[in-house]
Design an enzyme around this catalytic site. Sequence first.
Site, PDB file in Angstrom:
ATOM      1  N   THR A   1       0.920  -1.406  -0.061  1.00  9.90           N
ATOM      2  CA  THR A   1      -0.340   0.192  -0.023  1.00  9.90           C
ATOM      3  C   THR A   1       1.529   1.300  -0.371  1.00  9.90           C
ATOM      4  O   THR A   1       2.099   1.497   1.283  1.00  9.90           O
ATOM      5  CB  THR A   1      -0.921  -0.002   1.239  1.00  9.90           C
ATOM      6  OG1 THR A   1      -1.498  -0.995   1.351  1.00  9.90           O
ATOM      7  CG2 THR A   1      -1.530   1.076   1.644  1.00  9.90           C
ATOM      8  N   ARG A   4     -12.930  -8.556  -0.676  1.00 12.80           N
ATOM      9  CA  ARG A   4     -12.029  -9.000  -0.318  1.00 12.80           C
ATOM     10  C   ARG A   4     -12.099  -6.937   0.267  1.00 12.80           C
ATOM     11  O   ARG A   4     -11.665  -6.704  -0.892  1.00 12.80           O
ATOM     12  CB  ARG A   4     -11.194  -9.542  -0.152  1.00 12.80           C
ATOM     13  CG  ARG A   4     -10.317  -9.869   0.923  1.00 12.80           C
ATOM     14  CD  ARG A   4      -8.336  -8.728   0.702  1.00 12.80           C
ATOM     15  NE  ARG A   4      -7.591  -9.079   1.132  1.00 12.80           N
ATOM     16  CZ  ARG A   4      -6.232  -8.322   1.424  1.00 12.80           C
ATOM     17  NH1 ARG A   4      -6.591  -7.420   0.812  1.00 12.80           N
ATOM     18  NH2 ARG A   4      -6.319  -7.938   2.299  1.00 12.80           N
ATOM     19  N   GLY A  54      -8.746  -4.487   2.437  1.00 13.77           N
ATOM     20  CA  GLY A  54      -7.607  -4.756   3.687  1.00 13.77           C
ATOM     21  C   GLY A  54      -7.728  -3.423   4.699  1.00 13.77           C
ATOM     22  O   GLY A  54      -8.584  -3.361   4.793  1.00 13.77           O
ATOM     23  N   THR A  99       1.051  -0.519   5.620  1.00 11.21           N
ATOM     24  CA  THR A  99       1.521  -1.495   4.904  1.00 11.21           C
ATOM     25  C   THR A  99       1.865  -3.131   4.898  1.00 11.21           C
ATOM     26  O   THR A  99       2.180  -3.427   5.620  1.00 11.21           O
ATOM     27  CB  THR A  99       2.567  -1.405   3.444  1.00 11.21           C
ATOM     28  OG1 THR A  99       2.693  -2.086   2.613  1.00 11.21           O
ATOM     29  CG2 THR A  99       3.366  -1.280   4.231  1.00 11.21           C
TER      30      THR A  99
HETATM   31  N1  GLY Z   1      -2.402  -3.335   3.050  1.00 12.44           N
HETATM   32  C1  GLY Z   1      -3.244  -4.053   1.937  1.00 12.44           C
HETATM   33  C2  GLY Z   1      -3.918  -5.222   1.931  1.00 12.44           C
HETATM   34  O1  GLY Z   1      -3.782  -5.561   2.264  1.00 12.44           O
HETATM   35  O2  GLY Z   1      -5.298  -4.845   1.373  1.00 12.44           O
END
Ligand code: GLY
Length: 317
Positions: free
Chosen positions: A151, A179, A181, A202
Amino acid sequence: MAWGAIATWRMAHEGVEQALRLLAENEQAGNAVEVLIKTVEDYPYYKSVGYGGLPNAAGILEMDAAYMDGDSFKIGAVAGIQDVKNPISVAKKLSEEKFNSFRVGDGASAYAMLEGFERKNMLTRRAHRIWEKRLEEIRVHNLNPYDGHDTVGAITLDKKGSMAVGTSSSGLFMKEPGRVGDSPLSGSGFYVDSEIGGAAATGLGEDLMKGCLSYEIVRLMGEGFSPQAACDKAVYGFHEKLTRRYGKAGAFSLIAMNNKGEWGVATNVEFTFSVGNAQNEPQIFLANKGENQTTIIEPITKEWLEAYEKRIKAPID
Ligand code: GLY
């Protein structure tokens, strides 16, 4: 007056340079963080954010992004948004809404269209080809499909002392449709309070959201910890706890900046980031987990940067 910007991964460096130029000219933290993240979203060779991002298991690029204003605590976020050029700008616009400020899927894309944001097919031929190859590898070698979740997370501090944070991600490569995150989740992917500082994450969203690490780092800075001490305590403490109680911990890395422009990072994998402030030109660093809940931070080498440049642009056969 202190001011500065920090962001995750080498990919954010040009955005950090731009943000710092704007902040030096009295730009607001919120606008600077938006410009920083747009720079990453627009670059086609970064395969985990915006244009060029990798699609989900069904071959569809679903993106997550969030924006938070550290003065007012306003938050806007999108999850699973498709075909919109700059998810961060949609998130920033949503932060102005009193209700309905976190939109998902079709609702997020429809809002963006209604508000006049640019529509764009964000799935590049290159990203599609990487997806096709991965499908084949998974079929032939019976591999774990999930790979890559970098990210862009960024924190800015302006000359008036206002702070902002933003995130943008195409999420876990080969994720199932729908999904989401950590990146659009307040407290997990990001948090900022201009009276204290900000943090962003991230890494593997499924594990980051178990620890709400961005909020925890800001809370620790509010108790008087330096950004580095707050990152070390929150990240390594949680890494140990998760390993003990859940059996394993995915990869994760956190960045922080306080309202004096001081910064810190902690990580359980090799991690690059870019940072600059009123005193120091923007620079890329490499971070690794050290002994006894500490982080080893060193300037990036020319060799590392050259290898990176080659890797991200390597032909896909
Ligand atoms: N950190 C980004 C995700 O897991 O979607």
